[in-house]
Design an enzyme around this catalytic site. Structure first.
Site, PDB file in Angstrom:
ATOM      1  N   LYS A 154       0.858  -1.194   0.000  1.00 26.06           N
ATOM      2  CA  LYS A 154       0.000   0.000   0.000  1.00 26.06           C
ATOM      3  C   LYS A 154       0.891   1.241   0.000  1.00 26.06           C
ATOM      4  CE  LYS A 154      -3.484   2.831   0.701  1.00 26.06           C
ATOM      5  NZ  LYS A 154      -4.409   3.132  -0.412  1.00 26.06           N
ATOM      6  N   SER A 165     -12.573   6.401  -2.420  1.00 25.10           N
ATOM      7  CA  SER A 165     -11.871   7.569  -1.893  1.00 25.10           C
ATOM      8  C   SER A 165     -11.311   7.162  -0.538  1.00 25.10           C
ATOM      9  CB  SER A 165     -12.801   8.770  -1.753  1.00 25.10           C
ATOM     10  OG  SER A 165     -12.042   9.882  -1.300  1.00 25.10           O
ATOM     11  N   ASN A 204       4.254   7.016  -6.007  1.00 26.11           N
ATOM     12  CA  ASN A 204       2.880   7.267  -6.465  1.00 26.11           C
ATOM     13  C   ASN A 204       2.660   8.772  -6.613  1.00 26.11           C
ATOM     14  OD1 ASN A 204       0.134   7.416  -6.845  1.00 26.11           O
ATOM     15  ND2 ASN A 204      -0.428   6.344  -4.955  1.00 26.11           N
ATOM     16  N   CYS A 223      -2.398   9.889  -6.450  1.00 21.24           N
ATOM     17  CA  CYS A 223      -3.571   9.622  -5.599  1.00 21.24           C
ATOM     18  C   CYS A 223      -4.577  10.761  -5.726  1.00 21.24           C
ATOM     19  CB  CYS A 223      -3.167   9.450  -4.129  1.00 21.24           C
ATOM     20  SG  CYS A 223      -4.642   9.317  -3.081  1.00 21.24           S
ATOM     21  N   ASN A 231      -3.396   4.980 -12.458  1.00 20.46           N
ATOM     22  CA  ASN A 231      -4.119   5.058 -11.193  1.00 20.46           C
ATOM     23  C   ASN A 231      -5.616   5.204 -11.525  1.00 20.46           C
ATOM     24  OD1 ASN A 231      -4.814   5.547  -8.444  1.00 20.46           O
ATOM     25  ND2 ASN A 231      -2.803   6.454  -8.115  1.00 20.46           N
ATOM     26  N   SER A 232      -6.441   5.235 -10.512  1.00 24.62           N
ATOM     27  CA  SER A 232      -7.879   5.360 -10.796  1.00 24.62           C
ATOM     28  C   SER A 232      -8.166   6.663 -11.544  1.00 24.62           C
ATOM     29  CB  SER A 232      -8.673   5.290  -9.489  1.00 24.62           C
ATOM     30  OG  SER A 232      -8.252   6.308  -8.613  1.00 24.62           O
ATOM     31  N   GLY A 244      -6.556  -4.356  -9.528  1.00 28.83           N
ATOM     32  CA  GLY A 244      -7.066  -3.710  -8.328  1.00 28.83           C
ATOM     33  C   GLY A 244      -8.482  -4.153  -7.987  1.00 28.83           C
TER      34      GLY A 244
HETATM   35  O1  DOR Z   1      -7.540   5.274  -6.235  1.00 28.93           O
HETATM   36  C1  DOR Z   1      -6.655   5.422  -5.396  1.00 28.93           C
HETATM   37  N1  DOR Z   1      -6.940   5.288  -4.089  1.00 28.93           N
HETATM   38  N2  DOR Z   1      -5.400   5.728  -5.767  1.00 28.93           N
HETATM   39  C2  DOR Z   1      -4.397   5.980  -4.898  1.00 28.93           C
HETATM   40  O2  DOR Z   1      -3.294   6.300  -5.308  1.00 28.93           O
HETATM   41  C3  DOR Z   1      -4.647   5.895  -3.473  1.00 28.93           C
HETATM   42  C4  DOR Z   1      -5.940   5.248  -3.091  1.00 28.93           C
HETATM   43  C5  DOR Z   1      -6.429   5.834  -1.781  1.00 28.93           C
HETATM   44  O3  DOR Z   1      -5.887   5.440  -0.741  1.00 28.93           O
HETATM   45  O4  DOR Z   1      -7.297   6.717  -1.802  1.00 28.93           O
END
Ligand code: DOR
Length: 313
Positions: free
Chosen positions: A45, A72, A129, A132, A196-197, A273
């Protein structure tokens, strides 16, 4: 026999699959389950300097009809020392290389975390990363290309060894060009992980007329099947623009088919994921079997034979 193995940043993986950072990797028990699974590797993580509880719940939900998920989470994690400790204890004779994700809330935090890992001199691979979407008040660095360049100018020489970065999805050819120009400046930046998302989507329940997740008025990162084509475009855009570097594909992989498409687009490894979150680590054996069957049907013996070979009209 079909060969699913690959090499990322100089490390051998018996197969191309591992978890997307954030899923099944916050605690040691989850990481242990990944080690025992059919995955080819594992990544922790994203760590911040301090432990974080993350955002209030509900903060993750799968969306109806298997289209994907919204989250989120807000970087809940144990703090970097936990993952450094895990990396110190890790058995590097294990067939799976260990990737460590770092997501400092500032460049100064990233520097402190990187320095600690460099000092520990461990054979794990760092992935920073830059994408986020879920920490209120902290924009995604990947969308501020000059700031990302400045961060890399500090971090790349500190890390010295090959490392990777996690990028947000881009939607404009000019942005692919600009980001690739930055990435190409750093020799030891060995790979980019795309994507990433898809940040700041909004999911609303029809009956209650209410946002599905609590943080940020319901805004959260989208993952799963609905982001597949955005992910494939980002993988292919960077595959074409980063000669001598590698791309890890992530986004929309629910079966062997989407994994095959990621590799065809140029991915050297494939992270999963949403589907891992929904199905658990037993998923890796299913997806390896499905990819193997597709390759056998098409007559491919290794992933190199079709990596990046997507045809255009
Ligand atoms: O979608 C995501 N959620 N991407 C990230 O880099 C972190 C994670 C989060 O912890 O919110």
């Amino acid at each position: 026999m079909v060969d699913l193995s690959t090499t990322i940043a100089g490390a051998h993986l018996d197969n191309v699959f591992f978890n997307a950072s954030g899923v099944w990797c916050q605690h040691e028990e989850e990481l242990q389950a990944l080690l025992e699974s059919g995955s080819g590797s594992l990544i922790t993580k994203s760590a911040t300097y301090e432990h974080r509880e993350g955002n209030p719940s509900p903060r993750y939900l799968p969306l109806p009809s298997g289209i994907g998920s919204i989250n989120s989470m807000g970087l809940p994690n144990e703090g970097y020392e936990y993952y450094l400790n895990y990396a110190r204890k890790f058995d590097y004779t294990h067939a799976k290389p260990l990737f460590i994700s770092l997501s400092g809330l500032s460049l100064a935090d990233n520097v402190k975390m990187v320095e600690a890992f460099v000092q520990a001199n461990l054979p794990c691979i760092l992935e920073v990363n830059f994408s986020c979407p879920n920490v209120p008040g902290k924009p995604q660095l990947g969308y501020d290309i000059d700031a990302m360049d400045a961060a890399l100018a500090t971090l790349a020489p500190l890390i010295k060894k090959p490392f990777g970065i996690k990028l947000p999805p881009y939607f404009d050819i000019a942005h692919f060009d600009q980001v690739a120009a930055v990435v190409n400046k750093y020799d030891n930046l060995a790979y980019v992980t795309c994507i990433n998302s898809v940040g700041n989507g909004l999911a609303i329940d029809l009956d209650t007329e209410t946002a599905l997740i609590k943080p940020k008025d319901g805004f959260g990162g989208l993952g799963g099947l609905m982001v597949l084509n955005t992910a494939l475009a980002n993988v292919n855009a960077f595959y074409r623009r980063l000669p001598g570097k590698q791309v890890i594909g992530v986004g929309g992989v629910v079966s062997g088919k989407e994994a095959f498409l990621h590799i065809l687009a140029g991915a050297s490894a494939v992270q999963i994921g949403t589907q891992l979150k929904e199905e658990g680590p037993a998923m890796f054996d299913r997806i390896k079997k499905e990819l193997t069957e597709i390759m056998e049907k098409k007559g491919y013996k290794s992933v190199e034979e079709f990596r990046g070979k997507v045809k255009t009209l």
